[in-house]
Write an enzyme that holds these catalytic residues in place. Sequence first.
Site, short mmCIF file in Angstrom:
data_model
loop_
_atom_site.label_atom_id
_atom_site.label_comp_id
_atom_site.label_asym_id
_atom_site.label_seq_id
_atom_site.Cartn_x
_atom_site.Cartn_y
_atom_site.Cartn_z
N THR A 292 9.00 -2.40 4.58
CA THR A 292 8.16 -1.38 5.21
C THR A 292 7.50 -1.95 6.46
O THR A 292 7.19 -3.13 6.49
CB THR A 292 7.03 -1.04 4.21
N ARG B 250 12.09 9.44 -5.89
CA ARG B 250 11.19 8.29 -6.09
C ARG B 250 10.19 8.19 -4.92
O ARG B 250 10.56 8.30 -3.76
CB ARG B 250 12.02 7.01 -6.19
N ASP C 28 4.94 2.98 -2.62
CA ASP C 28 3.53 2.77 -2.28
C ASP C 28 3.16 3.25 -0.88
O ASP C 28 2.01 3.57 -0.61
CB ASP C 28 3.19 1.27 -2.38
N1 GLY Z 1 7.22 -0.68 0.02
C1 GLY Z 1 8.15 0.34 0.18
C2 GLY Z 1 8.58 0.99 -1.04
O1 GLY Z 1 8.58 0.39 -2.09
O2 GLY Z 1 8.95 2.14 -0.97
#
Ligand code: GLY
Length: 322
Positions: free
Chosen positions: A185, A213, A216
């Site tokens: 990310t 899904r 975070d």
């Molecule tokens: N940190 C990005 C994700 O798990 O979607």
Amino acid sequence: MATRRKFLKNISLAPASLMIPTALAATSSVNETYTQGLVISTWDFGDLGNRKAWEILAGNGRALDAVEQGVKVVEDDPDTMTVGLNSYPDRDGIVTLDACIMDEKGYAGSVSALERIKNPISVARKVMEDTPHVMLVGKGAQQFALSKGFKLEKQERSPRADQAWKEWLKKSEYKPIINVEMHDTIGMIAMDKKGDICGACTTSGLAFKLHGRVGDSPIIGAGMYVDNEVGGAAATGVGEYVLKTLGSFLIVELMRNGMSPQQACKEAVMRITQKYPYKDVQVGFIAMNKAGETGAYSIQAGFVYSECRAGTFTKNNAQSFL
Ligand code: GLY
């Protein structure tokens, strides 16, 4: 609203257990020049975003514009496979995007499972500024984006993503490879010349994730959090671990109680490693406080974060648990 003076006073009142050990403080990046603008972001591709953010900060721009425009460059980068529409798709071959943004007044906006819209971070900003809500998801987020003039892009996967997805389909196995573009990310925190701090976070999430899904990154307090009285933090890595520990919010609260950004990032990692099996998991955090200190920490070695302090760009290896 508390002032910077009050924040510094709070630091001096922090209990001894939360005071910054000399060795840790020495690992944080501290520099008097932060009032000329400061930006940090995850990974080495963050440097690309920092350069754009810096243009805005150097021109006396607002930190909010800096983080939005900064991460947007990475969303648009065809070589980045984990941020923006060029990215790896989910198991059904669909690219779904998550993003959030937070300003110096504590306002926040977020989108999740957004399809066929090029810049989710800008949609998140519109959610923050033009609606009474914080988060829009899926079709509703897409409809909102279209109503705000965003263009519906073609459904097709980028050629590189298409090839990777077809390769993945042969075994259909989910096995994240640490630090190898499966969950990377971009999170960015910037401080402008007024000393205001804002943050942004954007991703396509885990490659080949289950359709629907949510990680975070779009969750305020997990993927990113800012409190302008204290500082900001952002996360990268396997989102499920960050969600279960609300890592970015935790880091800001630890800094409020006197920890340095470096120490707070380390503590957030420890909350994960103390509770969950972490051998094959990467999570990394970055943080900045109101005094212009920055820090980063990850579970696995190999997490790089990018920084621009008063016009000097660096890429740094974060300290790690392993
Ligand atoms: N940190 C990005 C994700 O798990 O979607």
